[in-house]
Design a protein around this motif. Structure first.
Motif, PDB file in Angstrom:
ATOM      1  N   UNK A  30      77.030  17.039  30.113  1.00 33.87           N
ATOM      2  CA  UNK A  30      77.010  16.882  28.659  1.00 33.87           C
ATOM      3  C   UNK A  30      77.693  15.568  28.303  1.00 33.87           C
ATOM      4  N   UNK A  31      77.012  14.739  27.549  1.00 39.02           N
ATOM      5  CA  UNK A  31      77.596  13.494  27.056  1.00 39.02           C
ATOM      6  C   UNK A  31      78.057  13.731  25.622  1.00 39.02           C
ATOM      7  N   UNK A  96      72.869  25.002  20.418  1.00 36.73           N
ATOM      8  CA  UNK A  96      73.299  25.681  21.644  1.00 36.73           C
ATOM      9  C   UNK A  96      72.106  25.989  22.537  1.00 36.73           C
ATOM     10  N   UNK A  97      71.061  26.564  21.945  1.00 32.56           N
ATOM     11  CA  UNK A  97      69.874  26.906  22.730  1.00 32.56           C
ATOM     12  C   UNK A  97      69.223  25.653  23.322  1.00 32.56           C
ATOM     13  N   UNK A  98      69.117  24.593  22.507  1.00 34.42           N
ATOM     14  CA  UNK A  98      68.521  23.350  22.996  1.00 34.42           C
ATOM     15  C   UNK A  98      69.342  22.773  24.144  1.00 34.42           C
ATOM     16  N   UNK A  99      70.656  22.763  23.968  1.00 28.86           N
ATOM     17  CA  UNK A  99      71.527  22.222  25.011  1.00 28.86           C
ATOM     18  C   UNK A  99      71.451  23.000  26.304  1.00 28.86           C
ATOM     19  N   UNK A 100      71.463  24.314  26.204  1.00 29.16           N
ATOM     20  CA  UNK A 100      71.385  25.161  27.396  1.00 29.16           C
ATOM     21  C   UNK A 100      70.064  24.924  28.134  1.00 29.16           C
ATOM     22  N   UNK A 109      72.492  16.122  28.548  1.00 28.83           N
ATOM     23  CA  UNK A 109      72.377  16.538  27.155  1.00 28.83           C
ATOM     24  C   UNK A 109      73.400  15.778  26.326  1.00 28.83           C
ATOM     25  N   UNK A 110      72.940  15.071  25.298  1.00 26.91           N
ATOM     26  CA  UNK A 110      73.832  14.296  24.440  1.00 26.91           C
ATOM     27  C   UNK A 110      74.126  15.024  23.141  1.00 26.91           C
ATOM     28  N   UNK A 111      75.386  15.011  22.718  1.00 23.41           N
ATOM     29  CA  UNK A 111      75.764  15.706  21.502  1.00 23.41           C
ATOM     30  C   UNK A 111      76.899  14.952  20.807  1.00 23.41           C
ATOM     31  N   UNK A 112      76.915  15.049  19.487  1.00 24.43           N
ATOM     32  CA  UNK A 112      77.975  14.439  18.681  1.00 24.43           C
ATOM     33  C   UNK A 112      78.858  15.555  18.127  1.00 24.43           C
ATOM     34  N   UNK A 113      80.039  15.762  18.694  1.00 27.49           N
ATOM     35  CA  UNK A 113      80.898  16.871  18.249  1.00 27.49           C
ATOM     36  C   UNK A 113      81.282  16.804  16.775  1.00 27.49           C
ATOM     37  N   UNK A 129      81.502  24.773  17.534  1.00 27.21           N
ATOM     38  CA  UNK A 129      80.360  25.622  17.873  1.00 27.21           C
ATOM     39  C   UNK A 129      79.471  25.119  18.987  1.00 27.21           C
ATOM     40  N   UNK A 130      78.845  23.954  18.785  1.00 29.55           N
ATOM     41  CA  UNK A 130      77.831  23.491  19.721  1.00 29.55           C
ATOM     42  C   UNK A 130      78.351  23.040  21.060  1.00 29.55           C
ATOM     43  N   UNK A 131      79.192  22.020  21.060  1.00 25.86           N
ATOM     44  CA  UNK A 131      79.679  21.411  22.301  1.00 25.86           C
ATOM     45  C   UNK A 131      80.360  22.424  23.215  1.00 25.86           C
ATOM     46  N   UNK A 132      81.378  23.101  22.704  1.00 28.96           N
ATOM     47  CA  UNK A 132      82.175  23.992  23.548  1.00 28.96           C
ATOM     48  C   UNK A 132      81.357  25.169  24.056  1.00 28.96           C
ATOM     49  N   UNK A 133      80.527  25.742  23.219  1.00 31.62           N
ATOM     50  CA  UNK A 133      79.736  26.902  23.652  1.00 31.62           C
ATOM     51  C   UNK A 133      78.707  26.531  24.698  1.00 31.62           C
ATOM     52  N   UNK A 134      78.097  25.359  24.552  1.00 30.28           N
ATOM     53  CA  UNK A 134      77.136  24.910  25.571  1.00 30.28           C
ATOM     54  C   UNK A 134      77.850  24.648  26.891  1.00 30.28           C
ATOM     55  N   UNK A 135      79.011  24.003  26.810  1.00 25.92           N
ATOM     56  CA  UNK A 135      79.767  23.696  28.031  1.00 25.92           C
ATOM     57  C   UNK A 135      80.194  24.964  28.758  1.00 25.92           C
TER      58      UNK A 135
END
Length: 270
Positions: A30-31, A96-100, A109-113, A129-135
């Protein structure tokens, strides 16, 4: 994207990069990057050999008309995934679904926290929500990334970009396997997000603000609205004062003329 946009982008802007060795040659990662400009999603993939998939709001893919179709084709072409942000939890769950899905394919997978672009160049509180849950759901390492000066290339409202060298600093991967199975613990999610944001802050050198960027944008908009209203009221008061001054001047001039006429009449009578 790398050939049609990435090559010319690197040639024109010559972005400098530090820490490329921290990007794994293969496997999921994850970036997590700060977000200063619309162009962040293009500069980062352009300097990497591997494909990076970001998420983008669904409006980019569903806008009608020729311009809308061209925008949708562009975002699809550069590998971005549409996310429907409707509903209270729509954006988070979709991200989350997209990242997983991306990470399960062994990709980046790139994300902006922060969840949105910084309104003033400072670093804002990360959304847990997004970053931590995907990780935590995937066990993928999180690589902090700092975009440098990209907001100066094309500030909001500017059509033509400014030719200058932006920078990219890539930090060492962060391992959160110690929190495995705890992706629904809000305190753990907060701790993971804050640790990532701290690393981004060290890399970027940005001033950190412990509020969400969306709240900051709202405050800035409200302050601008209040300032505009105050300016409007001040202008109205100034116009009223000017009218009153002009009216007073007319009345004074009229009184002076009447006094002069009266004086002339008295001299004539005498």
């Amino acid at each position: 994207m790398k050939f049609s946009i990435g090559g010319p982008l690197k040639l024109a802007f010559r972005p400098w990069v530090e820490g490329l060795e921290n990007i794994p040659a293969e496997g999921p990662a994850i970036l997590a990057s700060n977000h200063l400009s619309f162009s962040d999603s293009f500069f980062l993939p352009a300097v990497l050999d591997r494909k990076v998939t970001f998420i983008a709001k669904a409006e980019y893919f569903t806008t009608p008309g020729i311009k809308g179709r061209m925008t949708a084709a562009f975002f699809k072409g550069v590998g971005q995934l549409p996310v429907d942000r409707s509903g209270a939890r729509g954006a988070g769950e979709a991200a989350i679904k997209s990242g997983v899905d991306v990470l399960e394919r062994g990709e980046l997978f790139g994300i902006y926290p922060e969840g949105t672009r910084s309104p003033d160049g400072r670093l804002y509180r990360g959304k847990p929500g997004g970053l931590a849950r995907v990780a935590l759901a995937t066990g993928a390492p999180v690589i902090p990334v700092a975009m440098i000066d990209t907001e100066k290339i094309q500030p909001p409202g500017k059509v033509m970009p400014k030719l200058m060298r932006p920078g990219i600093r890539i930090g060492k991967p962060l391992d959160f396997s110690r929190y495995g199975g705890m992706e629904h613990d809000r305190f753990v999610l907060r701790a993971v997000t804050d640790e990532v944001m701290y690393e981004i802050m060290k890399l970027s050198g940005q001033e950190y603000v412990d509020i969400y960027a969306t709240a900051a944008k709202r405050q800035i908009a409200e302050a601008a609205k209040a300032q505009k209203q105050a300016h409007k009221e001040a202008q109205k008061e100034a116009e009223q004062a000017q009218k009153e001054a002009e009216q007073a001047e007319k009345e004074a001039q009229k009184e002076a003329e009447q006094a002069q006429q009266q004086a002339e009449k008295e001299r004539s009578d005498s």
